[in-house]
Design a protein around this motif. Structure first.
Motif, PDB file in Angstrom:
ATOM      1  N   ALA A  89      26.694  42.205  32.536  1.00 17.41           N
ATOM      2  CA  ALA A  89      27.084  40.897  33.371  1.00 17.41           C
ATOM      3  C   ALA A  89      28.328  41.238  34.190  1.00 17.41           C
ATOM      4  O   ALA A  89      28.320  40.857  35.457  1.00 17.41           O
ATOM      5  N   VAL A  90      29.090  41.950  33.588  1.00 16.32           N
ATOM      6  CA  VAL A  90      30.373  42.167  34.239  1.00 16.32           C
ATOM      7  C   VAL A  90      30.330  43.092  35.472  1.00 16.32           C
ATOM      8  O   VAL A  90      30.760  42.693  36.538  1.00 16.32           O
ATOM      9  N   GLN A  91      29.434  44.094  35.277  1.00 13.17           N
ATOM     10  CA  GLN A  91      29.183  44.870  36.361  1.00 13.17           C
ATOM     11  C   GLN A  91      28.530  44.182  37.467  1.00 13.17           C
ATOM     12  O   GLN A  91      28.642  44.402  38.684  1.00 13.17           O
ATOM     13  N   GLU A  92      27.446  43.291  37.037  1.00 16.63           N
ATOM     14  CA  GLU A  92      26.727  42.576  38.194  1.00 16.63           C
ATOM     15  C   GLU A  92      27.696  41.835  38.863  1.00 16.63           C
ATOM     16  O   GLU A  92      27.549  41.407  39.932  1.00 16.63           O
ATOM     17  N   PHE A  93      28.582  40.872  38.083  1.00 13.81           N
ATOM     18  CA  PHE A  93      29.459  40.018  38.911  1.00 13.81           C
ATOM     19  C   PHE A  93      30.367  40.649  39.692  1.00 13.81           C
ATOM     20  O   PHE A  93      30.823  40.311  40.786  1.00 13.81           O
ATOM     21  N   ASP A  94      31.063  41.696  39.314  1.00 18.56           N
ATOM     22  CA  ASP A  94      31.968  42.780  40.086  1.00 18.56           C
ATOM     23  C   ASP A  94      33.512  42.010  40.284  1.00 18.56           C
ATOM     24  O   ASP A  94      33.705  41.908  41.431  1.00 18.56           O
ATOM     25  N   ALA A  95      33.937  41.497  39.360  1.00 20.46           N
ATOM     26  CA  ALA A  95      35.210  40.792  39.535  1.00 20.46           C
ATOM     27  C   ALA A  95      36.247  41.573  39.838  1.00 20.46           C
ATOM     28  O   ALA A  95      36.302  42.791  39.357  1.00 20.46           O
ATOM     29  N   ASP A  96      37.192  41.112  40.575  1.00 22.87           N
ATOM     30  CA  ASP A  96      38.384  41.948  40.998  1.00 22.87           C
ATOM     31  C   ASP A  96      39.323  41.656  39.801  1.00 22.87           C
ATOM     32  O   ASP A  96      40.337  42.598  39.363  1.00 22.87           O
ATOM     33  N   ILE A  97      39.401  40.546  39.170  1.00 18.73           N
ATOM     34  CA  ILE A  97      40.351  40.133  38.258  1.00 18.73           C
ATOM     35  C   ILE A  97      39.609  39.731  37.023  1.00 18.73           C
ATOM     36  O   ILE A  97      38.970  38.545  37.191  1.00 18.73           O
ATOM     37  N   LEU A  98      39.956  39.839  35.855  1.00 23.92           N
ATOM     38  CA  LEU A  98      39.704  39.183  34.481  1.00 23.92           C
ATOM     39  C   LEU A  98      40.545  38.533  33.805  1.00 23.92           C
ATOM     40  O   LEU A  98      41.883  39.100  33.908  1.00 23.92           O
ATOM     41  N   ILE A  99      40.372  37.332  33.547  1.00 27.37           N
ATOM     42  CA  ILE A  99      41.573  36.528  32.792  1.00 27.37           C
ATOM     43  C   ILE A  99      41.025  36.036  31.557  1.00 27.37           C
ATOM     44  O   ILE A  99      39.924  35.994  31.185  1.00 27.37           O
ATOM     45  N   GLY A 100      41.935  35.612  30.702  1.00 29.54           N
ATOM     46  CA  GLY A 100      41.727  35.179  29.522  1.00 29.54           C
ATOM     47  C   GLY A 100      42.786  34.744  28.697  1.00 29.54           C
ATOM     48  O   GLY A 100      43.929  35.116  28.971  1.00 29.54           O
ATOM     49  N   TRP A 101      42.521  34.111  27.517  1.00 31.45           N
ATOM     50  CA  TRP A 101      43.663  33.884  26.695  1.00 31.45           C
ATOM     51  C   TRP A 101      43.946  34.787  25.507  1.00 31.45           C
ATOM     52  O   TRP A 101      43.098  34.833  24.764  1.00 31.45           O
ATOM     53  N   ASN A 102      45.208  35.584  25.556  1.00 32.08           N
ATOM     54  CA  ASN A 102      45.308  36.686  24.582  1.00 32.08           C
ATOM     55  C   ASN A 102      44.108  37.729  24.862  1.00 32.08           C
ATOM     56  O   ASN A 102      43.670  38.083  23.936  1.00 32.08           O
ATOM     57  N   VAL A 103      43.740  37.876  26.083  1.00 26.63           N
ATOM     58  CA  VAL A 103      42.465  38.704  26.359  1.00 26.63           C
ATOM     59  C   VAL A 103      42.634  40.064  26.092  1.00 26.63           C
ATOM     60  O   VAL A 103      41.587  40.746  25.688  1.00 26.63           O
ATOM     61  N   ILE A 104      43.851  40.508  26.153  1.00 27.73           N
ATOM     62  CA  ILE A 104      44.183  42.022  25.933  1.00 27.73           C
ATOM     63  C   ILE A 104      44.223  42.321  24.457  1.00 27.73           C
ATOM     64  O   ILE A 104      43.661  43.088  23.796  1.00 27.73           O
ATOM     65  N   GLY A 105      45.161  41.240  23.889  1.00 29.16           N
ATOM     66  CA  GLY A 105      45.695  41.657  22.447  1.00 29.16           C
ATOM     67  C   GLY A 105      44.465  41.363  21.597  1.00 29.16           C
ATOM     68  O   GLY A 105      44.251  41.935  20.332  1.00 29.16           O
ATOM     69  N   PHE A 106      43.505  40.577  22.003  1.00 28.36           N
ATOM     70  CA  PHE A 106      42.476  40.156  21.006  1.00 28.36           C
ATOM     71  C   PHE A 106      40.821  40.483  21.463  1.00 28.36           C
ATOM     72  O   PHE A 106      40.369  41.495  21.166  1.00 28.36           O
ATOM     73  N   ASP A 107      40.711  39.840  22.671  1.00 31.51           N
ATOM     74  CA  ASP A 107      39.016  39.904  23.167  1.00 31.51           C
ATOM     75  C   ASP A 107      38.945  41.154  23.478  1.00 31.51           C
ATOM     76  O   ASP A 107      37.905  41.815  22.895  1.00 31.51           O
TER      77      ASP A 107
END
Length: 345
Positions: free
Chosen positions: A211-229
């Motif tokens: 899904a990520v490759q298909e959407f091909d985002a420039d920016i991924l965002i999230g809440w504590n997305v690096i430290g947790f997700d």
């Protein structure tokens, strides 16, 4: 004849090659993202000219570097020289040897890929001109339009299993979860068009990568997305033998840490913005930094589910006892969390 591409340098990379250091940049343009490369570059750091003899002694036997006197002075009005290195390996060795010997250095902490942009005053837009070995980047004014994708995962209390992954962007919503739309508790008529059901956690991760490759985002965002997700995604992918190929070059996600509880994620061609760090960087201060509290403070609303304080326990109970209610709850949490994140402007 040369080709010209105008875009925004999203991520930058550097590596050693037989021709010297290769700098590469993912440019976001009106035609999409493209990787451009600048071969045959050198790394540089600066030293005092008065230390030339001592430096030569410390670097004796080391190849791949050269000295060049400059018409520059440091803040103490002392003449400065440049040490140019043909490879990143020799550059790191030079820094290690001079640091160990106590010889003063200047700007040795600036990565070559960053310095190239800085020295050419490229702060935003860049025009890439391809002309063989003379390829280059020059500054331009540009207002990029980014493809932003929000990410939110739900896990067991110990984060030893991922239950669902939600993705959201403007005009795009998708939730992938472990389960079956034909489960007896739900019945085939209660399936939701936003949900992709996965037979197991491994299939869930595979669907997420696709899904990520298909959407091909420039920016991924999230809440504590690096430290947790992303940390959990990387850990579970490794445990289940799934290649977490989220970068535009399809290399595996790398999440690391530095300092005290600080984390970073490396994805070629994509930037990851953590909601907490982004707000702190913009000088926002809150009593607590959980998403519910911040959303209430900024937006005046919270999660569209009951029992917010017992969210974790409620998710586990529903997963074990009521698959139908669990699916509905996960969908509300996932979509709300993604929509509530601050978007880069």
């Amino acid at each position: 004849m040369s080709d010209v591409l105008q875009g925004f340098p999203l991520t930058r990379h550097q590596r050693d090659t037989s021709e010297g250091i290769e700098l590469s940049y993912w440019l976001v343009s009106a035609q999409g993202a493209k990787l451009v490369s600048l071969p045959g570059q050198e790394a540089v750091l600066f030293v005092r000219q008065q230390d030339q003899a001592a430096i030569a002694q410390q670097l004796q036997g080391l190849n791949g570097w050269r000295w060049q006197s400059l018409a520059l002075k440091n803040l103490l009005e002392q003449p400065v020289a440049a040490l140019y290195c043909r490879t990143l390996a020799s550059w790191h060795t030079v820094i290690e040897r001079l640091k160990a010997s106590g010889i003063a250095m200047m700007e040795e902490d600036i990565r070559p890929a960053d310095r190239y942009l800085m020295e050419r005053f490229i702060f935003a837009g860049a025009a890439w001109t391809e002309a063989g070995a003379k390829s280059r980047l020059t500054p331009i004014d540009i207002k990029p339009v980014f493809r932003v994708l929000s990410l939110d995962i739900e896990t067991t209390m110990k984060a030893d299993r991922i239950l669902s992954i939600a993705l959201q962007s403007e005009g795009y919503e998708r939730v992938m979860m472990v389960g079956s739309e034909l489960a007896p508790e739900m019945g085939p008529k209660k399936s939701h068009p936003l949900i992709t059901y996965c037979a197991d956690e491994k299939r869930l991760l595979q669907q997420f990568v696709a899904a990520v490759q298909e959407f091909d985002a420039d920016i991924l965002i999230g809440w504590n997305v690096i430290g947790f997700d992303l940390r959990v995604l990387q850990r579970r992918a490794e445990a289940l033998g799934v290649r977490m190929q989220l970068g535009r070059d399809r290399q595996v996600l790398r999440v690391g840490s530095y300092g005290q509880n600080r984390h970073y994620a490396r994805l070629a061609g994509r930037v990851v913005l953590d909601g907490i760090d982004t707000l702190k960087g913009a000088t926002w201060q809150f009593e607590r930094y959980n998403l519910e509290f911040v959303a209430q403070a900024l937006l005046g609303r919270g999660k569209a589910i009951d029992s917010v304080n017992d969210r974790g326990q409620e998710i586990q109970r529903l997963f074990a006892e009521d698959q139908s209610a669990w699916h509905t709850t996960i969908l509300k949490i996932a979509v709300w969390s993604a929509k509530s994140l601050p978007k880069p402007g």
